[in-house]
Write a protein that holds these residues in place. Structure first.
Motif, PDB file in Angstrom:
ATOM      1  N   PHE A   1     -15.169   6.166   2.575  1.00 57.03           N
ATOM      2  CA  PHE A   1     -13.567   6.374   2.670  1.00 57.03           C
ATOM      3  C   PHE A   1     -12.102   6.906   3.491  1.00 57.03           C
ATOM      4  O   PHE A   1     -11.194   6.746   3.967  1.00 57.03           O
ATOM      5  CB  PHE A   1     -13.038   7.745   1.631  1.00 57.03           C
ATOM      6  N   GLU A   2     -12.921   5.800   4.656  1.00 55.34           N
ATOM      7  CA  GLU A   2     -12.380   5.998   5.932  1.00 55.34           C
ATOM      8  C   GLU A   2     -11.947   4.456   5.640  1.00 55.34           C
ATOM      9  O   GLU A   2     -11.930   3.327   5.441  1.00 55.34           O
ATOM     10  CB  GLU A   2     -13.128   5.586   6.890  1.00 55.34           C
ATOM     11  N   PHE A   3     -10.558   4.397   5.707  1.00 53.52           N
ATOM     12  CA  PHE A   3      -9.699   3.073   6.797  1.00 53.52           C
ATOM     13  C   PHE A   3      -9.697   2.788   7.213  1.00 53.52           C
ATOM     14  O   PHE A   3      -9.885   2.998   9.029  1.00 53.52           O
ATOM     15  CB  PHE A   3      -7.694   3.510   6.422  1.00 53.52           C
ATOM     16  N   THR A   4     -10.302   0.633   7.104  1.00 52.82           N
ATOM     17  CA  THR A   4     -10.607  -0.100   7.825  1.00 52.82           C
ATOM     18  C   THR A   4      -9.973  -1.420   7.214  1.00 52.82           C
ATOM     19  O   THR A   4      -9.585  -1.995   8.023  1.00 52.82           O
ATOM     20  CB  THR A   4     -12.019  -0.644   7.195  1.00 52.82           C
TER      21      THR A   4
ATOM     22  N   SER B   1      -9.969  -2.594   4.732  1.00 58.47           N
ATOM     23  CA  SER B   1     -10.534  -3.733   3.718  1.00 58.47           C
ATOM     24  C   SER B   1      -9.921  -3.141   2.462  1.00 58.47           C
ATOM     25  O   SER B   1     -10.133  -1.398   2.273  1.00 58.47           O
ATOM     26  CB  SER B   1     -11.831  -3.906   4.122  1.00 58.47           C
ATOM     27  N   GLY B   2      -9.747  -3.886   1.686  1.00 62.68           N
ATOM     28  CA  GLY B   2      -9.230  -3.463  -0.223  1.00 62.68           C
ATOM     29  C   GLY B   2     -10.635  -3.428  -0.726  1.00 62.68           C
ATOM     30  O   GLY B   2     -10.876  -3.216  -1.921  1.00 62.68           O
TER      31      GLY B   2
ATOM     32  N   SER C   1     -13.749   0.622  -2.634  1.00 65.22           N
ATOM     33  CA  SER C   1     -12.792   0.266  -3.736  1.00 65.22           C
ATOM     34  C   SER C   1     -13.764  -0.483  -4.919  1.00 65.22           C
ATOM     35  O   SER C   1     -12.781   0.132  -6.403  1.00 65.22           O
ATOM     36  CB  SER C   1     -12.135  -1.193  -3.212  1.00 65.22           C
ATOM     37  N   TYR C   2     -14.299  -1.139  -4.984  1.00 64.67           N
ATOM     38  CA  TYR C   2     -15.169  -1.566  -6.380  1.00 64.67           C
ATOM     39  C   TYR C   2     -15.348   0.098  -7.519  1.00 64.67           C
ATOM     40  O   TYR C   2     -15.372  -0.015  -8.262  1.00 64.67           O
ATOM     41  CB  TYR C   2     -16.092  -2.081  -5.886  1.00 64.67           C
TER      42      TYR C   2
ATOM     43  N   VAL D   1     -11.953 -13.117   2.442  1.00 66.51           N
ATOM     44  CA  VAL D   1     -10.184 -12.395   3.058  1.00 66.51           C
ATOM     45  C   VAL D   1     -10.116 -10.909   2.286  1.00 66.51           C
ATOM     46  O   VAL D   1     -10.513 -10.929   0.675  1.00 66.51           O
ATOM     47  CB  VAL D   1      -8.488 -12.483   2.144  1.00 66.51           C
ATOM     48  N   PRO D   2     -10.938 -10.191   2.214  1.00 69.91           N
ATOM     49  CA  PRO D   2     -11.066  -8.283   1.543  1.00 69.91           C
ATOM     50  C   PRO D   2      -9.852  -8.207   1.257  1.00 69.91           C
ATOM     51  O   PRO D   2      -9.665  -6.564   0.744  1.00 69.91           O
ATOM     52  CB  PRO D   2     -12.040  -8.070   2.627  1.00 69.91           C
ATOM     53  N   VAL D   3      -9.359  -8.306   0.318  1.00 71.00           N
ATOM     54  CA  VAL D   3      -8.245  -7.784  -0.736  1.00 71.00           C
ATOM     55  C   VAL D   3      -7.943  -8.487  -2.014  1.00 71.00           C
ATOM     56  O   VAL D   3      -7.799  -8.784  -2.567  1.00 71.00           O
ATOM     57  CB  VAL D   3      -6.374  -7.823   0.097  1.00 71.00           C
TER      58      VAL D   3
END
Length: 610
Positions: free
Chosen positions: A252-255, A257-258, A263-264, A398-400
């Motif tokens: 759950f660390e903010f990187t 990437s969504g 996220s999934y 793009v990981p969003v």
């Protein structure tokens, strides 16, 4: 009028002008005041080259006689009926009879008979039930076009709509919206967006950070606690789903990437929760349609959620911050050393004008969503914009992708109730009824004025909070920020390396050849083997240190390189870089790149594609 003959087992029809036997000529009965039915009749006339079909309005005496003679049931639909030598076709079967009678290629559409009747008939009934509301109606039956009067049995009957036939102007706020929302899938379409958007609208509390003194007050701590409740409730369940389905605990660390595993799994959890709520709602209230008031409240929530997001993303482009302009680090990097996402970011950052144009489209969609009268146009603008964004995220990796897909889905859901009207206007080319934009609740004039004032305050706060934060970023590290005198491309005049902490010296191919510095955030290093690698940069002028570290790491290392300015054009970096002790002397390269020197030209005799 033509002389009439009696078809065996059918109604009295005018003698056809062609050689086709009368019994084989179908009669199309249609709602004479329905704009959609009128469009169907015009379509049949345009594509019925052999003049097979004859027509009559269902409101006419000729139609009533034809139905009686054909033995049609009294409960026959009031929208479309076809009588031919086979039988009386009503509803969805009438549409099939129409395309069958038109011949090839339209007769191929009889494949619709493969659709189960329990699907086909309710779908037609839903369309017929809402045809006036979506496509509007006329005050009198159509007048046959010149030269076609012999194909209309009711050509001499002046039929007007009676007061009894007039649709009610009053809206029943307790009835469903006509979109099948009372079913489990319909209820799911209302519930899932609300679950996905959580903790919105509590996230709007961030607006108070722009009030002087609030950001460091108790209110800020209370807001953070409230917003954190959602994560505290869902993260344990998401972690359990990860261990159950994949055998690993998601991070759950903010990187940035969504599209991480968490996220999934979070979307999967939202789907499960929404499915459970929709099913329980249906079991509890299945005998009662969803009220328009409930559907309108859900639509309102989605509108403001999308508007808030589109303002945030759009203004980050109108004030060109999302895609940084190409600095020395980007210009030194080759295309082959770029990731697909890096190429997209370079492309967008290379043109400030195009970035601002793309952002303006997002802002336009957001502003249109904030008002009921323009909400449909806003949904269409946002859907078009987000379709392009989602495509870029998919094809440039793009990981969003999850986020952009959901924003596109929400915009389409907002436009869904108006799809029949849009099809009627743009495809069928018929007049459509105006949408009732009044809110589905009743209140006193004073309360309405209070809500209007509250809306003005909220919209102003949304605009100001977003613009204020962007202006601050423009001044601190954006285009308005003062450029560091270290910014530029440097060539290594000397490179020395001692043994690394692990006891292995730096390989010759890892020696530095060139360095691109773009304070305050990024840099690039070109090595002796030709590789160019982009890095994060953290500069501390007071301590004379410069940290270069991998872009996947958010915090700089505790032992940055020592920075020494030798003269106006030369610097020296020494210390530990990724476990190896280095000492490198760099000298600034003079001259501008082609990208910097080319500029814009209205007249180009030949394409300048380099």
């Amino acid at each position: 009028m033509q002389p009439t003959v009696r078809a065996e087992g059918g109604p009295s029809l005018p003698e056809p002008s062609s050689g086709t036997p009368p019994a084989a000529r179908p009669l199309l009965l249609f709602d004479g005041v329905c704009n959609l039915c009128d469009a169907l009749v015009r379509f049949v006339i345009d594509h019925d080259g052999e003049e097979r079909f004859r027509f009559a309005a269902l409101q006419s005496d000729a139609a009533r006689r034809a139905l009686e003679e054909a033995g049609a049931p009294e409960e026959a639909p009031d929208s479309l009926i076809v009588i031919d030598d086979r039988k009386v076709h009503a509803g969805a079967d009438a549409l099939v009879a129409v395309v069958r009678g038109l011949g090839l290629p339209w007769s191929l559409l009889v494949a619709a008979l493969l659709i189960p009747r329990f699907v086909r008939d309710p779908a037609y009934a839903w369309l017929a039930r809402n045809r006036y509301r979506w496509f509007g109606r006329q005050t009198a039956c159509r007048v046959p076009p010149a030269g076609l009067s012999d194909r209309f049995l009711d050509v001499d009957e002046p039929i007007r709509v009676t007061q009894r036939d007039e649709p009610s102007r009053e809206v029943n706020h307790e009835q469903g919206s006509g979109l099948g929302l009372s079913t489990i899938p319909g209820r799911f379409l209302l519930v899932y967006p609300a679950v996905f958007m959580l903790p919105f609208p509590l996230t709007l509390l961030h607006l108070f950070d722009h009030v002087p003194g609030v950001a460091d007050s108790f209110l800020a701590s209370a807001r953070a606690w409230l917003l954190g409740l959602h994560g505290q409730a869902t993260e344990p369940i998401v972690g359990w789903l990860g261990r159950l389905l994949t055998g690993e605990t998601p991070s759950f660390e903010f990187t940035g990437s969504g599209d991480g595993l968490a996220s999934y799994l979070g979307v999967l959890l939202d789907l499960i929760i929404a499915g459970v709520i929709a099913t329980a709602w249906w079991l509890w209230r299945r005998a009662t349609p969803i009220s328009m008031r409930t559907a309108d409240a859900c639509r309102l929530l989605v509108r403001y959620y999308l508007a808030w997001l589109m303002l945030s993303y759009g203004l980050s482009k109108v004030f060109p911050l999302q895609f940084s302009e190409m600095g020395p680090d980007r210009m030194m990097q080759t295309h082959g050393d770029s990731s697909p996402m890096g190429l997209l970011w370079t492309f967008m950052g290379a043109s400030m004008g195009y970035q601002m144009f793309a952002g303006a489209a997002e802002v336009l969609g957001a502003l249109l969503l904030l008002f009921r009268r323009t909400a449909l146009l806003g949904a269409l603008v946002v859907a078009a914009v987000m379709a392009n964004v989602f495509a870029m995220n998919m094809f440039f990796d793009v990981p969003v992708k999850l986020y952009s897909f959901h924003y596109l889905l929400l915009a389409l859901l907002l436009a869904l109730p108006d799809v029949p009207r849009l099809v009627g206007f743009f495809v069928a080319n018929v007049p459509v009824a105006a949408r009732d934009h009044r809110p589905f609740w009743h209140a006193s004039p004073q309360w309405c004025r209070s809500l209007g004032i509250a809306k003005v305050v909220l919209v102003t706060a949304l605009l100001w909070a977003n613009i204020d934060s962007r202006l601050d970023r423009m001044r601190t590290w954006g285009p308005w920020a003062e450029k560091s005198d270290l910014r530029g491309t440097y060539r290594a005049e000397s490179f020395e390396s001692a043994e690394s902490e692990s006891g292995t010296p730096v390989a010759p191919e890892a020696a530095w050849l060139r360095v691109g510095l773009n304070p305050p955030r990024s840099a690039a290093v070109q090595f002796a083997d030709g590789r160019t690698r982009r890095l994060r940069l953290a500069l501390d002028e007071e301590a004379s240190t410069l940290a270069l570290f991998d872009r996947s790491v958010l915090e700089p290392p505790s032992d940055p390189l020592q920075l020494e300015r030798l003269d106006d054009a030369s610097i020296r970096l020494s210390g530990v870089f990724e476990g190896a002790v280095i000492d490198v002397t760099l000298r600034r390269e003079e001259g501008e790149s082609l990208y910097e020197s080319r500029g814009f030209r209205w007249i180009n005799e030949v394409p300048f594609n380099r």
